[in-house]
Enzyme design. Structure first.
Site: not given
Ligand code: PMM
Length: 261
Positions: A205, A239
Protein backbone atom coordinates in the site's frame (compact mmCIF):
# COMPACT_ATOMS: atom_id res chain seq x y z
CA UNK A 1 -5.51 -14.32 2.75
CA UNK A 2 -4.17 -14.12 -0.80
CA UNK A 3 -5.32 -11.28 -3.06
CA UNK A 4 -6.78 -12.15 -6.44
CA UNK A 5 -7.81 -8.96 -8.19
CA UNK A 6 -9.73 -9.60 -11.39
CA UNK A 7 -9.65 -5.99 -12.51
CA UNK A 8 -8.07 -4.34 -15.50
CA UNK A 9 -6.84 -1.43 -13.34
CA UNK A 10 -5.70 -2.76 -9.96
CA UNK A 11 -2.92 -0.49 -8.65
CA UNK A 12 -0.47 -3.16 -7.63
CA UNK A 13 -0.80 -6.02 -10.06
CA UNK A 14 -1.83 -3.98 -13.05
CA UNK A 15 -4.61 -6.19 -14.38
CA UNK A 16 -2.34 -9.12 -15.16
CA UNK A 17 -5.06 -11.51 -14.05
CA UNK A 18 -7.89 -10.02 -16.00
CA UNK A 19 -8.31 -13.10 -18.14
CA UNK A 20 -10.05 -16.11 -16.69
CA UNK A 21 -7.29 -18.66 -17.22
CA UNK A 22 -4.67 -16.36 -15.78
CA UNK A 23 -6.88 -15.49 -12.84
CA UNK A 24 -7.55 -19.13 -12.03
CA UNK A 25 -3.89 -20.07 -12.40
CA UNK A 26 -2.94 -17.22 -10.10
CA UNK A 27 -5.59 -18.24 -7.54
CA UNK A 28 -4.30 -21.81 -7.52
CA UNK A 29 -0.74 -20.52 -7.18
CA UNK A 30 -1.76 -18.48 -4.13
CA UNK A 31 -3.09 -21.62 -2.43
CA UNK A 32 -0.01 -23.53 -3.51
CA UNK A 33 2.12 -20.79 -1.93
CA UNK A 34 0.34 -21.29 1.37
CA UNK A 35 -2.75 -19.05 1.40
CA UNK A 36 -5.48 -20.22 3.77
CA UNK A 37 -8.12 -18.30 1.83
CA UNK A 38 -8.12 -16.42 -1.48
CA UNK A 39 -10.03 -13.14 -1.80
CA UNK A 40 -11.47 -12.60 -5.28
CA UNK A 41 -12.32 -9.00 -6.19
CA UNK A 42 -13.63 -7.38 -9.36
CA UNK A 43 -13.66 -3.70 -8.42
CA UNK A 44 -10.51 -1.67 -7.93
CA UNK A 45 -10.51 0.68 -4.95
CA UNK A 46 -7.49 2.56 -6.26
CA UNK A 47 -7.86 6.38 -6.02
CA UNK A 48 -9.60 7.60 -9.15
CA UNK A 49 -10.48 4.11 -10.41
CA UNK A 50 -13.62 3.98 -12.52
CA UNK A 51 -16.70 2.61 -10.75
CA UNK A 52 -17.72 -0.83 -11.95
CA UNK A 53 -21.37 -1.65 -12.50
CA UNK A 54 -22.92 -4.72 -10.94
CA UNK A 55 -23.20 -6.74 -14.14
CA UNK A 56 -19.55 -6.15 -15.05
CA UNK A 57 -18.35 -6.96 -11.54
CA UNK A 58 -20.32 -10.23 -11.57
CA UNK A 59 -18.92 -11.04 -14.99
CA UNK A 60 -15.39 -10.64 -13.66
CA UNK A 61 -15.76 -12.44 -10.35
CA UNK A 62 -18.24 -15.29 -10.75
CA UNK A 63 -16.44 -17.36 -13.43
CA UNK A 64 -13.21 -17.16 -11.43
CA UNK A 65 -14.93 -18.37 -8.25
CA UNK A 66 -16.69 -21.14 -10.15
CA UNK A 67 -13.50 -22.30 -11.90
CA UNK A 68 -11.42 -22.26 -8.69
CA UNK A 69 -14.12 -24.31 -6.99
CA UNK A 70 -14.22 -26.73 -9.93
CA UNK A 71 -10.46 -27.13 -9.53
CA UNK A 72 -11.03 -28.06 -5.88
CA UNK A 73 -9.59 -24.83 -4.50
CA UNK A 74 -10.89 -22.99 -1.46
CA UNK A 75 -11.91 -21.45 0.81
CA UNK A 76 -12.74 -18.36 -1.21
CA UNK A 77 -13.80 -14.92 -0.15
CA UNK A 78 -15.48 -12.37 -2.40
CA UNK A 79 -14.31 -8.77 -2.12
CA UNK A 80 -17.35 -6.67 -2.98
CA UNK A 81 -19.63 -4.01 -1.54
CA UNK A 82 -22.58 -5.13 -3.69
CA UNK A 83 -25.06 -7.71 -2.36
CA UNK A 84 -25.92 -8.92 -5.83
CA UNK A 85 -22.29 -9.68 -6.65
CA UNK A 86 -21.80 -11.34 -3.25
CA UNK A 87 -24.91 -13.49 -3.73
CA UNK A 88 -23.77 -14.63 -7.18
CA UNK A 89 -20.27 -15.41 -5.88
CA UNK A 90 -21.68 -17.37 -2.93
CA UNK A 91 -23.91 -19.28 -5.36
CA UNK A 92 -20.79 -20.06 -7.43
CA UNK A 93 -19.01 -21.46 -4.36
CA UNK A 94 -17.51 -18.58 -2.38
CA UNK A 95 -17.40 -19.13 1.38
CA UNK A 96 -17.27 -15.64 2.83
CA UNK A 97 -17.82 -11.97 2.04
CA UNK A 98 -15.24 -9.20 2.35
CA UNK A 99 -17.12 -5.89 2.33
CA UNK A 100 -14.76 -2.92 2.49
CA UNK A 101 -17.71 -0.66 3.29
CA UNK A 102 -18.58 -2.60 6.46
CA UNK A 103 -22.13 -3.31 5.17
CA UNK A 104 -22.65 0.42 4.55
CA UNK A 105 -22.81 0.88 0.75
CA UNK A 106 -25.54 -1.64 -0.01
CA UNK A 107 -28.40 -2.04 2.49
CA UNK A 108 -29.05 -5.52 1.11
CA UNK A 109 -25.58 -6.79 2.09
CA UNK A 110 -26.25 -7.29 5.83
CA UNK A 111 -29.45 -9.28 5.26
CA UNK A 112 -27.73 -11.38 2.59
CA UNK A 113 -24.82 -12.28 4.88
CA UNK A 114 -27.29 -13.07 7.67
CA UNK A 115 -29.46 -15.22 5.46
CA UNK A 116 -26.51 -17.18 4.02
CA UNK A 117 -24.88 -17.56 7.43
CA UNK A 118 -21.40 -16.90 6.00
CA UNK A 119 -18.52 -15.05 7.68
CA UNK A 120 -18.15 -11.40 6.75
CA UNK A 121 -15.23 -9.02 6.96
CA UNK A 122 -16.38 -5.56 8.05
CA UNK A 123 -13.75 -3.04 6.99
CA UNK A 124 -13.43 0.58 8.06
CA UNK A 125 -13.79 3.15 5.32
CA UNK A 126 -15.10 6.70 5.46
CA UNK A 127 -17.10 8.32 2.70
CA UNK A 128 -17.39 6.63 -0.69
CA UNK A 129 -14.82 5.23 -3.13
CA UNK A 130 -14.97 8.61 -4.88
CA UNK A 131 -14.35 10.76 -1.80
CA UNK A 132 -12.37 8.62 0.63
CA UNK A 133 -8.97 9.74 -0.60
CA UNK A 134 -9.73 13.44 -0.32
CA UNK A 135 -8.15 14.90 2.78
CA UNK A 136 -9.08 12.35 5.41
CA UNK A 137 -9.47 14.11 8.79
CA UNK A 138 -9.48 12.62 12.24
CA UNK A 139 -9.05 14.08 15.70
CA UNK A 140 -8.13 10.70 17.18
CA UNK A 141 -7.75 8.21 14.37
CA UNK A 142 -7.64 4.98 16.36
CA UNK A 143 -10.55 5.89 18.62
CA UNK A 144 -12.61 6.93 15.60
CA UNK A 145 -11.78 3.79 13.60
CA UNK A 146 -12.69 1.62 16.60
CA UNK A 147 -15.97 3.51 17.13
CA UNK A 148 -16.88 3.20 13.46
CA UNK A 149 -16.08 -0.53 13.50
CA UNK A 150 -18.39 -0.84 16.52
CA UNK A 151 -21.06 0.86 14.43
CA UNK A 152 -20.43 -1.68 11.63
CA UNK A 153 -20.84 -4.51 14.15
CA UNK A 154 -24.11 -2.92 15.30
CA UNK A 155 -25.23 -2.72 11.65
CA UNK A 156 -24.46 -6.41 11.30
CA UNK A 157 -26.43 -7.16 14.49
CA UNK A 158 -29.45 -5.27 13.20
CA UNK A 159 -29.34 -7.22 9.94
CA UNK A 160 -29.35 -10.48 11.88
CA UNK A 161 -25.71 -11.43 11.26
CA UNK A 162 -24.43 -13.60 14.08
CA UNK A 163 -21.60 -11.87 15.92
CA UNK A 164 -19.43 -15.02 15.65
CA UNK A 165 -19.49 -14.64 11.87
CA UNK A 166 -17.89 -11.20 11.87
CA UNK A 167 -14.25 -10.21 11.34
CA UNK A 168 -13.15 -6.58 11.70
CA UNK A 169 -10.58 -4.75 9.57
CA UNK A 170 -9.26 -1.22 10.23
CA UNK A 171 -8.95 -0.51 6.49
CA UNK A 172 -5.26 0.37 6.22
CA UNK A 173 -4.92 3.14 3.62
CA UNK A 174 -8.68 3.60 3.19
CA UNK A 175 -9.71 7.20 3.94
CA UNK A 176 -6.44 7.48 5.84
CA UNK A 177 -3.20 9.19 4.93
CA UNK A 178 0.15 7.52 5.63
CA UNK A 179 0.36 9.06 9.10
CA UNK A 180 -3.13 7.81 10.02
CA UNK A 181 -2.37 4.34 8.69
CA UNK A 182 0.92 4.12 10.58
CA UNK A 183 -0.83 5.17 13.78
CA UNK A 184 -3.55 2.56 13.29
CA UNK A 185 -0.87 -0.05 12.70
CA UNK A 186 1.01 1.03 15.82
CA UNK A 187 -2.15 0.88 17.90
CA UNK A 188 -3.69 -2.23 16.34
CA UNK A 189 -3.77 -4.08 19.71
CA UNK A 190 -6.54 -1.68 20.75
CA UNK A 191 -8.90 -3.41 18.31
CA UNK A 192 -8.86 -6.48 20.57
CA UNK A 193 -11.44 -4.56 22.64
CA UNK A 194 -13.98 -5.20 19.88
CA UNK A 195 -13.88 -8.87 20.75
CA UNK A 196 -13.68 -10.09 17.17
CA UNK A 197 -10.88 -11.50 14.99
CA UNK A 198 -8.92 -8.81 13.14
CA UNK A 199 -7.95 -8.83 9.47
CA UNK A 200 -5.46 -6.26 8.15
CA UNK A 201 -4.38 -5.49 4.60
CA UNK A 202 -1.05 -3.63 4.44
CA UNK A 203 0.20 -5.27 1.25
CA UNK A 204 2.08 -2.97 -1.16
CA UNK A 205 0.00 0.00 0.00
CA UNK A 206 0.86 3.64 -0.48
CA UNK A 207 1.85 4.19 3.17
CA UNK A 208 4.68 1.70 2.53
CA UNK A 209 5.54 3.60 -0.65
CA UNK A 210 5.46 6.89 1.23
CA UNK A 211 7.89 5.70 3.92
CA UNK A 212 10.28 3.92 1.55
CA UNK A 213 9.70 6.05 -1.56
CA UNK A 214 9.15 2.97 -3.70
CA UNK A 215 6.55 2.00 -6.32
CA UNK A 216 4.19 -0.95 -5.61
CA UNK A 217 6.46 -3.54 -7.27
CA UNK A 218 9.28 -2.64 -4.86
CA UNK A 219 7.35 -2.77 -1.61
CA UNK A 220 7.97 -6.41 -0.67
CA UNK A 221 10.23 -5.79 2.32
CA UNK A 222 8.15 -2.85 3.49
CA UNK A 223 5.09 -5.09 3.25
CA UNK A 224 6.92 -7.78 5.24
CA UNK A 225 7.64 -5.30 8.02
CA UNK A 226 4.03 -4.13 8.04
CA UNK A 227 2.69 -7.70 8.02
CA UNK A 228 4.92 -8.50 11.00
CA UNK A 229 3.62 -5.42 12.81
CA UNK A 230 0.04 -6.50 12.10
CA UNK A 231 0.53 -10.03 13.41
CA UNK A 232 2.55 -8.98 16.45
CA UNK A 233 -0.19 -6.40 17.04
CA UNK A 234 -2.85 -9.07 17.20
CA UNK A 235 -4.14 -9.49 13.62
CA UNK A 236 -5.51 -12.99 13.02
CA UNK A 237 -5.42 -12.73 9.25
CA UNK A 238 -3.43 -10.61 6.80
CA UNK A 239 -4.51 -9.89 3.24
CA UNK A 240 -1.44 -10.00 0.97
CA UNK A 241 -0.30 -10.32 -2.64
CA UNK A 242 3.04 -12.02 -1.94
CA UNK A 243 1.75 -15.11 -0.19
CA UNK A 244 4.85 -17.30 -0.26
CA UNK A 245 7.03 -14.64 1.33
CA UNK A 246 4.41 -13.53 3.85
CA UNK A 247 3.76 -17.10 5.02
CA UNK A 248 7.34 -17.10 6.30
CA UNK A 249 6.79 -13.75 7.99
CA UNK A 250 3.58 -15.05 9.60
CA UNK A 251 5.19 -18.28 10.77
CA UNK A 252 8.08 -16.36 12.27
CA UNK A 253 5.73 -13.95 14.04
CA UNK A 254 3.66 -16.84 15.37
CA UNK A 255 6.82 -18.43 16.75
CA UNK A 256 7.80 -15.14 18.41
CA UNK A 257 4.32 -14.94 19.91
CA UNK A 258 4.69 -18.53 21.10
CA UNK A 259 1.86 -19.76 18.91
CA UNK A 260 2.04 -22.87 16.74
CA UNK A 261 2.68 -21.83 13.14
N1 PMM B 1 -7.52 -3.56 0.64
C1 PMM B 1 -7.84 -3.53 -0.66
C2 PMM B 1 -8.95 -4.23 -1.14
N2 PMM B 1 -9.72 -4.96 -0.31
N3 PMM B 1 -10.20 -5.74 1.84
C3 PMM B 1 -9.92 -5.77 3.15
N4 PMM B 1 -10.71 -6.48 3.99
N5 PMM B 1 -8.86 -5.09 3.68
C4 PMM B 1 -8.03 -4.34 2.90
O1 PMM B 1 -7.09 -3.72 3.45
C5 PMM B 1 -8.30 -4.28 1.50
C6 PMM B 1 -9.42 -5.01 1.01
C7 PMM B 1 -7.01 -2.73 -1.61
O2 PMM B 1 -5.85 -3.37 -1.98
P1 PMM B 1 -5.66 -4.11 -3.41
O3 PMM B 1 -6.15 -3.16 -4.45
O4 PMM B 1 -4.22 -4.38 -3.47
O5 PMM B 1 -6.48 -5.36 -3.39
Amino acid sequence: MGVLNVTPDSFSDGGAHAHLDQAVAHGLALFEAGADVVDVGGESTRPGAAAVDTAEERRRVVPVVRALRAAGAGPLSVDTTKAEVAAAALDAGADMVNDVSGLRFDPAMGPLVAQRGVPAVLMHLRGSFGTMHLEPRYREVMAEVAAELRAALARADRAGVRREQTIVDPGLGFAKDAGHTLEVLRRLPELAALGRPVLAGPSRKSFVGKVLERPPAQRLMGTAAAVAACILGGAHMVRVHDVREMVDVARMCDAILGEAA
